[in-house]
Enzyme design. Structure first.
Site, PDB file in Angstrom:
ATOM      1  CB  THR A 147      26.998  78.700  -0.260  1.00 27.71           C
ATOM      2  OG1 THR A 147      27.728  79.513   0.662  1.00 27.71           O
ATOM      3  CG2 THR A 147      25.649  79.294  -0.546  1.00 27.71           C
ATOM      4  CG  ASP A 148      31.053  77.956   3.383  1.00 30.60           C
ATOM      5  OD1 ASP A 148      30.944  78.810   2.481  1.00 30.60           O
ATOM      6  OD2 ASP A 148      31.280  78.250   4.566  1.00 30.60           O
TER       7      ASP A 148
ATOM      8  CB  CYS B 255      42.325  73.305 -14.971  1.00 27.06           C
ATOM      9  SG  CYS B 255      44.038  73.560 -15.408  1.00 27.06           S
TER      10      CYS B 255
ATOM     11  CB  THR C 195      24.187  82.149   4.904  1.00 29.06           C
ATOM     12  OG1 THR C 195      25.537  81.995   5.320  1.00 29.06           O
ATOM     13  CG2 THR C 195      23.855  83.618   4.866  1.00 29.06           C
TER      14      THR C 195
HETATM   15  N1  ASP Z   1      29.187  79.222   6.172  1.00 28.23           N
HETATM   16  C1  ASP Z   1      27.881  79.176   5.536  1.00 28.23           C
HETATM   17  C2  ASP Z   1      27.540  77.719   5.313  1.00 28.23           C
HETATM   18  O1  ASP Z   1      28.033  77.123   4.404  1.00 28.23           O
HETATM   19  C3  ASP Z   1      27.912  79.943   4.290  1.00 28.23           C
HETATM   20  C4  ASP Z   1      26.602  79.989   3.528  1.00 28.23           C
HETATM   21  O2  ASP Z   1      25.632  79.354   3.842  1.00 28.23           O
HETATM   22  O3  ASP Z   1      26.556  80.699   2.517  1.00 28.23           O
HETATM   23  O4  ASP Z   1      26.770  77.167   6.062  1.00 28.23           O
END
Ligand code: ASP
Length: 338
Positions: free
Chosen positions: A89-90, A274, A14
């Site tokens: 982030t994923d 957990c 992103t």
């Molecule tokens: N779907 C995106 C990715 O992981 C989400 C992100 O970058 O926050 O490439």
């Protein structure tokens, strides 16, 4: 004084998107980073960048791409003071974990960052994240010999990190280890939490064996599901996501299925579902049988670090199962509390 140098490795996600006039999001070429973050023109270090062959959404991340990222860094390792990897982030926590295992005797910072909103959007968290990640990778105040994630004011150990929110700007957390630094008016480094500086030269290991599975337990799981996972052709390693401090059903069918898999040479690792806390084999009767048959308890490791560590060890020590089992319960790069 000579300026410090940072290399950006751009993989996609992103952060690297800009909105066109119709509001749609597109990946942008990294040479436009100064348009998106003009503050970088005033920074006190030099920045160069490389881009992966294909810019991806990180849900398409794979072990060969981890190798591509690692090679981009390895090739320039002696020429830069630090490295920033821009990443979706994923799967960032998986990539950070994988890189941490690949880079043995790492003496320079490798900082992954990304954003929840694209750089091209007004409220983007990307500008702050990228500026801080670059500051940290280039700073002379502290040298962090680790793969880290910088997100929303915190620097985290990469192989302790988990993406914990698909909504909030503070998307990452390390439940079992404090953050390595906090960015406020100053960036305060908690050097006593860093891994020790290595005394040996860097070694980059690039093999992963992906013949692994994660088996998440749930009340009602039965022999069909467990049997199907364990009967996966070629399977070399299984991570069981257990309850609490490492507990699993005590029924004969479950232990016998695991026992048979272990006898076939499959390595079975016990990781808790957990977020915080650790597997403690034999704390309850519900883990005694697993301990007896040779399931390896992996302490307070995250699932992201567990699966990448299993792939890394299987890839690099294919003929030494005993060595792998021993290493799975020990810390290689600070991923387990010992
Ligand atoms: N779907 C995106 C990715 O992981 C989400 C992100 O970058 O926050 O490439």
């Amino acid at each position: 004084m000579k300026k410090n140098k940072v290399l950006i490795v751009y993989t996609g996600g992103t952060i690297g998107m800009v909105q066109d006039e119709n509001g749609s999001l597109h990946p942008f070429a990294l040479d436009r980073i100064y348009d998106a973050v003009p503050q970088l023109k005033a920074c006190s270090y030099d920045i160069d960048s490389v881009t992966l062959k294909d810019i991806i959404d990180s849900s398409d991340m794979t072990p060969p791409l981890w190798v591509e990222i690692a090679e981009a860094i390895e090739k320039e390792y002696d020429n830069y003071d630090g490295f920033v990897v821009l990443h979706g982030t994923d799967t960032m926590a998986y990539t950070a974990s994988a890189l941490s295992f690949m880079f043995k005797n790492q003496a320079k910072p490798i900082v992954l960052t990304g954003s929840q909103l694209p750089l091209g959007m007004l409220r983007s968290d990307g500008r702050e994240n990228i500026i801080c990640a670059l500051e940290i990778a280039s700073t002379r105040l502290a040298t962090i010999p680790e793969v880290c994630i910088f997100f929303e004011n915190h620097l985290y150990r990469g192989n302790r990190s988990t993406k914990q929110s698909a909504e909030n700007f503070d998307a990452f957390e390390t439940y079992n280890y404090p953050s390595l630094a906090k960015a406020g008016i100053n960036i305060s480094f908690r050097e006593h939490l860093f891994l020790p500086m290595p005394t040996q030269p860097l070694v980059v290991r690039k093999r992963f064996d992906t013949r692994v599975a994660i088996l998440k337990l749930f009340p009602g799981i039965g022999p069909d599901v467990v049997g199907a996972v364990l009967a996966t052709p070629g399977l070399q390693g299984v991570i069981i996501e257990t309850y609490g401090s490492g507990n699993a059903p005590t029924g004969r069918w479950f232990i016998d299925a695991l026992d048979a898999a272990i006898r076939r040479g499959i390595i079975v690792m016990n990781v808790t579902q957990c977020k915080a806390g650790a597997v403690k084999m034999r704390q309850y009767a519900a883990s005694c049988d697993m301990d007896r048959i040779g399931v390896v308890g992996a302490g307070d490791i995250t699932i992201e670090a567990a699966v990448t560590k299993m792939m890394y060890l299987l890839g690099n020590y294919p003929d030494d199962k005993e060595h792998i089992k021993q290493r799975l319960s020990q810390s290689l790069r600070g991923e387990i509390t010992e």
